[in-house]
Design an enzyme around this catalytic site. Structure first.
Site, mmCIF file in Angstrom:
data_model
loop_
_atom_site.group_PDB
_atom_site.id
_atom_site.type_symbol
_atom_site.label_atom_id
_atom_site.label_comp_id
_atom_site.label_asym_id
_atom_site.label_seq_id
_atom_site.Cartn_x
_atom_site.Cartn_y
_atom_site.Cartn_z
ATOM 1 N N ASP A 31 11.169 2.547 26.117
ATOM 2 C CA ASP A 31 9.932 2.437 25.337
ATOM 3 C C ASP A 31 10.230 1.692 24.027
ATOM 4 O O ASP A 31 11.260 1.902 23.390
ATOM 5 C CB ASP A 31 9.376 3.831 25.041
ATOM 6 C CG ASP A 31 7.933 3.777 24.571
ATOM 7 O OD1 ASP A 31 7.047 4.223 25.326
ATOM 8 O OD2 ASP A 31 7.674 3.273 23.455
ATOM 9 N N HIS A 91 2.306 4.701 34.054
ATOM 10 C CA HIS A 91 3.678 4.850 33.557
ATOM 11 C C HIS A 91 3.961 6.325 33.336
ATOM 12 O O HIS A 91 3.122 7.073 32.856
ATOM 13 C CB HIS A 91 3.920 4.049 32.281
ATOM 14 C CG HIS A 91 2.877 4.228 31.223
ATOM 15 N ND1 HIS A 91 1.634 3.651 31.290
ATOM 16 C CD2 HIS A 91 2.879 4.944 30.078
ATOM 17 C CE1 HIS A 91 0.926 3.978 30.230
ATOM 18 N NE2 HIS A 91 1.654 4.780 29.476
HETATM 19 P P1 5GP Z 1 0.539 5.572 26.701
HETATM 20 O O1 5GP Z 1 -0.060 5.961 25.380
HETATM 21 O O2 5GP Z 1 -0.273 4.519 27.404
HETATM 22 O O3 5GP Z 1 0.850 6.750 27.579
HETATM 23 O O4 5GP Z 1 1.970 4.959 26.379
HETATM 24 C C1 5GP Z 1 2.187 3.584 26.211
HETATM 25 C C2 5GP Z 1 3.619 3.407 25.771
HETATM 26 O O5 5GP Z 1 3.980 2.068 25.927
HETATM 27 C C3 5GP Z 1 3.862 3.786 24.298
HETATM 28 O O6 5GP Z 1 4.868 4.795 24.225
HETATM 29 C C4 5GP Z 1 4.329 2.463 23.679
HETATM 30 O O7 5GP Z 1 5.338 2.631 22.689
HETATM 31 C C5 5GP Z 1 4.826 1.689 24.865
HETATM 32 N N1 5GP Z 1 4.713 0.237 24.750
HETATM 33 C C6 5GP Z 1 3.627 -0.468 24.351
HETATM 34 N N2 5GP Z 1 3.873 -1.781 24.387
HETATM 35 C C7 5GP Z 1 5.154 -1.918 24.833
HETATM 36 C C8 5GP Z 1 5.984 -3.053 25.076
HETATM 37 O O8 5GP Z 1 5.592 -4.216 24.906
HETATM 38 N N3 5GP Z 1 7.232 -2.802 25.526
HETATM 39 C C9 5GP Z 1 7.698 -1.533 25.742
HETATM 40 N N4 5GP Z 1 8.940 -1.401 26.185
HETATM 41 N N5 5GP Z 1 6.942 -0.442 25.513
HETATM 42 C C10 5GP Z 1 5.686 -0.637 25.067
#
Ligand code: 5GP
Length: 125
Positions: free
Chosen positions: A35, A110
């Protein structure tokens, strides 16, 4: 249920190689990577390579091979980082957010794998 998928989401771009990532494990159907804004010493995201927005979308429409591969890749990350109870990291948490109420930021399924510290209560609100 007519599931939808936005091909311009950031994880689709990662899968197409348009945005770099720090890969942990890659298999035929699944990618695990770090992440970008870790919430714990270990914070790995596991995504299917197929175009699935949510857990329910994946469970309904993915092939058995994709589902098995996804589940086993999560296990492989747990093994690789010694996360299981009794191993070095002494446990972990899996989180899968879906939709607005689940506060899902990226509309590609994810699973967050979090470990390396005591993570606190599951929900604060
Ligand atoms: P959600 O809130 O959708 O469950 O989690 C999305 C996750 O994706 C967050 O923890 C955020 O830090 C991660 N994330 C967002 N953009 C990117 C990116 O470009 N690369 C990576 N490796 N993680 C990302």
């Amino acid at each position: 249920m007519a599931y939808q998928y936005d091909t311009q989401n950031i994880f689709a771009k990662i899968l197409r190689g348009e945005i770099p990532n720090k890969t942990v494990i890659e298999t035929e159907h699944t990618l695990a990577f770090e992440d970008i804004a870790p919430q714990a010493p270990v914070h790995v995201l596991v995504i299917p390579k197929g175009p699935y927005q949510t857990w329910d979308h994946f469970a309904a429409e993915a092939s058995e091979a994709e589902i098995v591969d996804y589940t086993r890749t999560i296990q492989a990350v747990v093994n690789q980082f010694d996360l299981a109870p009794g191993d070095d990291r002494e446990g972990y948490r899996l989180i899968v957010n879906a939709g607005e109420a689940g506060i899902q930021e990226v509309p590609h399924l994810h699973t967050h794998i979090l470990s390396g510290r005591v993570l606190g209560r599951m929900l604060r609100d």
